[in-house]
Design a protein around this motif. Structure first.
Motif, PDB file in Angstrom:
ATOM      1  N   GLY A   1     -25.364   9.880-115.107  1.00 42.20           N
ATOM      2  CA  GLY A   1     -26.153   8.710-114.747  1.00 42.20           C
ATOM      3  C   GLY A   1     -26.039   8.385-113.274  1.00 42.20           C
ATOM      4  N   ARG A   2     -24.832   8.518-112.723  1.00 39.06           N
ATOM      5  CA  ARG A   2     -24.640   8.295-111.286  1.00 39.06           C
ATOM      6  C   ARG A   2     -25.421   9.328-110.470  1.00 39.06           C
ATOM      7  N   PHE A   3     -25.406  10.567-110.953  1.00 39.34           N
ATOM      8  CA  PHE A   3     -26.138  11.619-110.253  1.00 39.34           C
ATOM      9  C   PHE A   3     -27.640  11.333-110.274  1.00 39.34           C
ATOM     10  N   ALA A   4     -28.149  10.853-111.394  1.00 43.19           N
ATOM     11  CA  ALA A   4     -29.574  10.506-111.473  1.00 43.19           C
ATOM     12  C   ALA A   4     -29.919   9.417-110.473  1.00 43.19           C
ATOM     13  N   ALA A   5     -29.047   8.407-110.345  1.00 36.84           N
ATOM     14  CA  ALA A   5     -29.296   7.330-109.381  1.00 36.84           C
ATOM     15  C   ALA A   5     -29.254   7.856-107.951  1.00 36.84           C
ATOM     16  N   LEU A   6     -28.301   8.740-107.664  1.00 39.64           N
ATOM     17  CA  LEU A   6     -28.200   9.304-106.320  1.00 39.64           C
ATOM     18  C   LEU A   6     -29.427  10.143-105.988  1.00 39.64           C
ATOM     19  N   VAL A   7     -29.878  10.947-106.948  1.00 41.33           N
ATOM     20  CA  VAL A   7     -31.074  11.765-106.745  1.00 41.33           C
ATOM     21  C   VAL A   7     -32.280  10.887-106.442  1.00 41.33           C
ATOM     22  N   THR A   8     -32.426   9.813-107.197  1.00 40.79           N
ATOM     23  CA  THR A   8     -33.563   8.911-106.979  1.00 40.79           C
ATOM     24  C   THR A   8     -33.505   8.267-105.600  1.00 40.79           C
ATOM     25  N   ALA A   9     -32.317   7.825-105.198  1.00 41.27           N
ATOM     26  CA  ALA A   9     -32.167   7.160-103.904  1.00 41.27           C
ATOM     27  C   ALA A   9     -32.434   8.106-102.746  1.00 41.27           C
ATOM     28  N   ARG A  10     -32.159   9.388-102.929  1.00 41.35           N
ATOM     29  CA  ARG A  10     -32.303  10.356-101.840  1.00 41.35           C
ATOM     30  C   ARG A  10     -33.602  11.148-101.904  1.00 41.35           C
ATOM     31  N   SER A  11     -34.482  10.824-102.835  1.00 43.35           N
ATOM     32  CA  SER A  11     -35.629  11.699-103.103  1.00 43.35           C
ATOM     33  C   SER A  11     -36.517  11.924-101.883  1.00 43.35           C
ATOM     34  N   GLU A  12     -36.749  10.880-101.084  1.00 44.31           N
ATOM     35  CA  GLU A  12     -37.610  11.042 -99.907  1.00 44.31           C
ATOM     36  C   GLU A  12     -36.976  12.005 -98.905  1.00 44.31           C
ATOM     37  N   HIS A  13     -35.699  11.827 -98.640  1.00 43.55           N
ATOM     38  CA  HIS A  13     -35.021  12.727 -97.711  1.00 43.55           C
ATOM     39  C   HIS A  13     -34.940  14.137 -98.280  1.00 43.55           C
ATOM     40  N   THR A  14     -34.717  14.238 -99.583  1.00 46.85           N
ATOM     41  CA  THR A  14     -34.639  15.552-100.200  1.00 46.85           C
ATOM     42  C   THR A  14     -35.941  16.312-100.029  1.00 46.85           C
ATOM     43  N   ALA A  15     -37.069  15.641-100.241  1.00 50.47           N
ATOM     44  CA  ALA A  15     -38.365  16.297-100.095  1.00 50.47           C
ATOM     45  C   ALA A  15     -38.577  16.770 -98.663  1.00 50.47           C
ATOM     46  N   ALA A  16     -38.213  15.928 -97.698  1.00 55.78           N
ATOM     47  CA  ALA A  16     -38.383  16.314 -96.289  1.00 55.78           C
ATOM     48  C   ALA A  16     -37.508  17.508 -95.939  1.00 55.78           C
ATOM     49  N   ARG A  17     -36.248  17.458 -96.355  1.00 57.96           N
ATOM     50  CA  ARG A  17     -35.343  18.565 -96.030  1.00 57.96           C
ATOM     51  C   ARG A  17     -35.781  19.857 -96.701  1.00 57.96           C
ATOM     52  N   ALA A  18     -36.205  19.766 -97.965  1.00 51.53           N
ATOM     53  CA  ALA A  18     -36.647  20.966 -98.672  1.00 51.53           C
ATOM     54  C   ALA A  18     -37.861  21.577 -97.992  1.00 51.53           C
ATOM     55  N   PHE A  19     -38.795  20.742 -97.527  1.00 46.75           N
ATOM     56  CA  PHE A  19     -40.011  21.236 -96.867  1.00 46.75           C
ATOM     57  C   PHE A  19     -39.679  21.884 -95.530  1.00 46.75           C
ATOM     58  N   PHE A  20     -38.884  21.185 -94.696  1.00 45.48           N
ATOM     59  CA  PHE A  20     -38.674  21.654 -93.326  1.00 45.48           C
ATOM     60  C   PHE A  20     -37.579  22.715 -93.215  1.00 45.48           C
ATOM     61  N   THR A  21     -36.626  22.744 -94.138  1.00 47.97           N
ATOM     62  CA  THR A  21     -35.577  23.760 -94.055  1.00 47.97           C
ATOM     63  C   THR A  21     -36.170  25.155 -94.119  1.00 47.97           C
ATOM     64  N   ARG A  22     -37.093  25.345 -95.028  1.00 45.71           N
ATOM     65  CA  ARG A  22     -37.704  26.666 -95.192  1.00 45.71           C
ATOM     66  C   ARG A  22     -38.533  27.064 -93.976  1.00 45.71           C
TER      67      ARG A  22
END
Length: 411
Positions: free
Chosen positions: A184-205
């Motif tokens: 449950g904590r991991f789900a909350a962390l994923v949700t809170a970081r989703s915008e940054h995660t999308a940006a990093r996933a897009f630009f890292t590649r």
């Protein structure tokens, strides 16, 4: 967007993980780790990874390509049980190994580091029914141990800022309240970081080829920076700097006595900037542009290209940029192509609700304490130059002496 669950075989259904994440409003999908490279390294639509790993206690020869890609892009990863071994293998050369002593059952305890960890902070003491892993595990340098027990160290650990491994399990292999709480904590962390995660996933590649692909835009960046009219000795920040194409021009304006800081949320972009020599012109900082680790009133000029309209809360960003800016500080929003050109490129008409439309942008800037002095939306570029207004009392732009940047703001 979804959390991908990597498991070994169809029979090992990750029902607990799927159920807990679904209850938290997070979608999941499952891929199989059947040998070799496992699932392809495709992070499109992936905001988190749960790795359940495979069978056997031998040291794995490597990690799935998807896991390696997630680690590079700082996509949140939670590796459980045997999956922790895959996480350790995919995180770099091992620096130390646990003893793997075989003794009677012992209680797993959280370490002091768990109290400040983004995922473990506030977690309850693991229940006695959770048995420690008994086989040795080699961890990479810099790994932070979060749970341990006598003679059986490294029961849980964090690698970097976004990957966690948890090795202890319930005695009967069934779901337990402590693991459900962790999920449950991991789900909350994923949700809170989703915008940054999308940006990093897009630009890292794309980071490796970014500079060469857009090198032709350098003259446009230089012309845009020239409109800032900064003075020698000033402090200039390139927000969302990418590979730092604006940093040489900013350095030229502020001179050897000034300071230039390139800020980006994607470490791979900052690494590319360093490879292209941008550290000769200033410092590089991995940070969220809406929560800058800078004191107030310390910046004289902010350059930002193609960033503001992609932020989840651009109004909060404008307020934050006003906070760190000195009185009369300059904000230059820039893009090497105009709004109409970009809309046509993506096959859509201009949107009247677009934040960068002049009326909308002026209102947003004024609300954050900025005064729009110049607005240009042409075929060749988009440019909006604003100055932080003086306020007689309080407010984000209240007159106050500029303060220096922290002594170690770069990385």
């Amino acid at each position: 967007m979804a959390v991908v669950i990597v498991q070994h075989a169809p029979g090992e259904t990750p029902s607990t993980a799927s159920r807990v994440l679904a209850a938290a409003g997070v979608d999941t999908r499952t891929v199989l780790l059947t040998g070799g490279e496992g699932p392809a390294a495709d992070l499109d639509g992936v905001e988190g990874l749960i790795v359940l790993g495979g069978r056997g206690s031998g040291e794995p020869s490597g990690a799935p390509a998807l896991l390696r890609e997630a680690l590079a892009a700082e996509v949140p990863v939670l590796a459980l049980g045997p999956g922790a071994r895959l996480l350790a293998a995919g995180s770099g050369p091992a620096a130390r190994a646990a003893s793997g002593a075989r003794h009677a059952d012992r209680a797993v305890r959280l370490t002091p580091a768990a109290g400040t960890d983004p995922l473990f902070a506030g977690a309850a003491r693991p229940a006695p029914g959770l048995r420690p892993a008994r086989d040795p595990l080699r961890l990479p340098a810099g790994a932070v141990v979060l749970a341990s027990c006598d003679g059986l160290p490294e029961q849980a650990f964090r690698i970097g800022a976004s990957a966690w491994g948890v090795r202890f399990l319930a005695q009967d292999g069934a779901a337990d309240p402590w693991t459900a709480d962790l999920l449950g904590r991991f789900a909350a962390l994923v949700t809170a970081r989703s915008e940054h995660t999308a940006a990093r996933a897009f630009f890292t590649r794309r980071a490796g080829a970014w500079e060469e692909r857009f090198a032709h835009q350098t003259p446009a960046y230089e012309a845009g920076v020239a409109r800032m009219c900064l003075a020698p000795g000033d402090v200039a920040v390139d927000l969302g700097c990418g590979t730092g194409r604006a940093m040489p021009a900013l350095r030229q304006q502020v001179g050897p006595g000034g300071r230039v800081l390139g800020v980006d949320v994607t470490p791979a972009m900052l690494a590319a900037a360093a490879r292209h020599g941008r550290t000769r012109h200033g410092d590089l900082l991995a940070a969220d542009c809406t929560r800058l680790p800078l004191p107030g009133a310390c910046v004289h000029g902010i350059f930002s290209a193609g960033l503001i309209d992609h932020l989840p809360d651009p109004y909060a960003a404008l307020r934050e940029w006003a906070r760190v800016s000195a009185p009369d500080g300059v904000l230059l929003l820039f893009h090497p192509s105009g709004r109409a050109e970009r809309a046509a490129r993506h096959g859509r008409p201009l949107d009247p609700a677009d934040l960068l439309a002049e009326g909308n942008l002026r209102a947003a800037l004024e609300g954050a304490g900025w005064h729009l002095e110049a607005y240009e939306d042409t075929d060749g570029h988009f440019l909006a130059r604003s100055v932080l207004r003086h306020h007689a009392r309080g407010g984000p732009a209240a007159a106050q002496p500029a303060r220096p940047l922290p002594a170690r703001a770069s990385r």
